[in-house]
Design a protein around this motif. Structure first.
Motif, PDB file in Angstrom:
ATOM      1  N   ASP A  40    -103.434  42.305   9.391  1.00  0.00           N
ATOM      2  CA  ASP A  40    -103.765  42.769   8.056  1.00  0.00           C
ATOM      3  C   ASP A  40    -105.130  43.430   8.092  1.00  0.00           C
ATOM      4  N   GLU A  41    -105.311  44.380   7.226  1.00  0.00           N
ATOM      5  CA  GLU A  41    -106.570  45.113   7.181  1.00  0.00           C
ATOM      6  C   GLU A  41    -107.740  44.158   6.994  1.00  0.00           C
ATOM      7  N   GLY A  42    -108.768  44.341   7.812  1.00  0.00           N
ATOM      8  CA  GLY A  42    -109.963  43.521   7.701  1.00  0.00           C
ATOM      9  C   GLY A  42    -109.954  42.285   8.580  1.00  0.00           C
ATOM     10  N   TYR A  43    -108.827  41.995   9.238  1.00  0.00           N
ATOM     11  CA  TYR A  43    -108.740  40.833  10.113  1.00  0.00           C
ATOM     12  C   TYR A  43    -108.715  41.287  11.562  1.00  0.00           C
ATOM     13  N   SER A  44    -109.389  40.550  12.418  1.00  0.00           N
ATOM     14  CA  SER A  44    -109.393  40.910  13.831  1.00  0.00           C
ATOM     15  C   SER A  44    -108.329  40.107  14.571  1.00  0.00           C
ATOM     16  N   VAL A  45    -107.906  40.658  15.689  1.00  0.00           N
ATOM     17  CA  VAL A  45    -106.920  40.002  16.537  1.00  0.00           C
ATOM     18  C   VAL A  45    -107.622  39.652  17.841  1.00  0.00           C
ATOM     19  N   PRO A  46    -107.545  38.404  18.291  1.00  0.00           N
ATOM     20  CA  PRO A  46    -108.229  38.048  19.541  1.00  0.00           C
ATOM     21  C   PRO A  46    -107.619  38.780  20.729  1.00  0.00           C
ATOM     22  N   THR A  47    -108.483  39.253  21.607  1.00  0.00           N
ATOM     23  CA  THR A  47    -108.064  39.925  22.833  1.00  0.00           C
ATOM     24  C   THR A  47    -108.502  39.065  24.000  1.00  0.00           C
ATOM     25  N   PRO A  48    -107.586  38.738  24.923  1.00  0.00           N
ATOM     26  CA  PRO A  48    -107.963  37.879  26.048  1.00  0.00           C
ATOM     27  C   PRO A  48    -109.128  38.454  26.853  1.00  0.00           C
ATOM     28  N   SER A  49    -110.014  37.578  27.289  1.00  0.00           N
ATOM     29  CA  SER A  49    -111.157  37.954  28.119  1.00  0.00           C
ATOM     30  C   SER A  49    -110.849  37.669  29.581  1.00  0.00           C
ATOM     31  N   VAL A  50    -111.668  38.211  30.469  1.00  0.00           N
ATOM     32  CA  VAL A  50    -111.538  37.935  31.898  1.00  0.00           C
ATOM     33  C   VAL A  50    -111.649  36.432  32.112  1.00  0.00           C
ATOM     34  N   GLY A  51    -110.706  35.872  32.872  1.00  0.00           N
ATOM     35  CA  GLY A  51    -110.680  34.444  33.140  1.00  0.00           C
ATOM     36  C   GLY A  51    -109.758  33.664  32.223  1.00  0.00           C
ATOM     37  N   ASP A  52    -109.391  34.250  31.083  1.00  0.00           N
ATOM     38  CA  ASP A  52    -108.473  33.572  30.160  1.00  0.00           C
ATOM     39  C   ASP A  52    -107.080  33.497  30.766  1.00  0.00           C
TER      40      ASP A  52
END
Length: 99
Positions: A40-52
């Protein structure tokens, strides 16, 4: 009409491309799994980081992998997140998910 920076960020579309890299290979395979990211507009989506660790379906069934690298490719209104992943041992997965 001039678009301000916050409005431009909200209209950006994203996708993740998962690339599998075998343990003894110098580079990932050519196969890519695309995963569109929607929120939804205004909400962020987590993106996996290195090591995740991530569970994705690269070979017809869900399996756990470890993120090796993360690269962002931006165009005017689109961002592709390239993630290279490799195998995650059952022991390491158990250690990560154990409460």
């Amino acid at each position: 009409m001039q678009i301000t920076q916050p409005e431009a960020l909200l209209s950006m579309k994203y996708k993740i491309e998962f690339h599998y890299k075998p343990k003894n290979s110098p580079r990932p395979t050519d196969f890519v799994q695309d995963v569109p990211i929607e929120s939804d507009e205004g909400y962020s989506v987590p993106t996996p980081s290195v090591g995740d660790s991530v569970v994705i379906d690269l070979e017809g069934k869900a399996k756990a992998y470890k993120v090796l690298t993360r690269h962002f490719y931006y165009t005017r209104d689109f961002c592709t997140v390239n993630l290279a992943v490799t195998d995650l041992s059952p022991k390491e997965l158990a250690d990560r998910t154990k409460e």
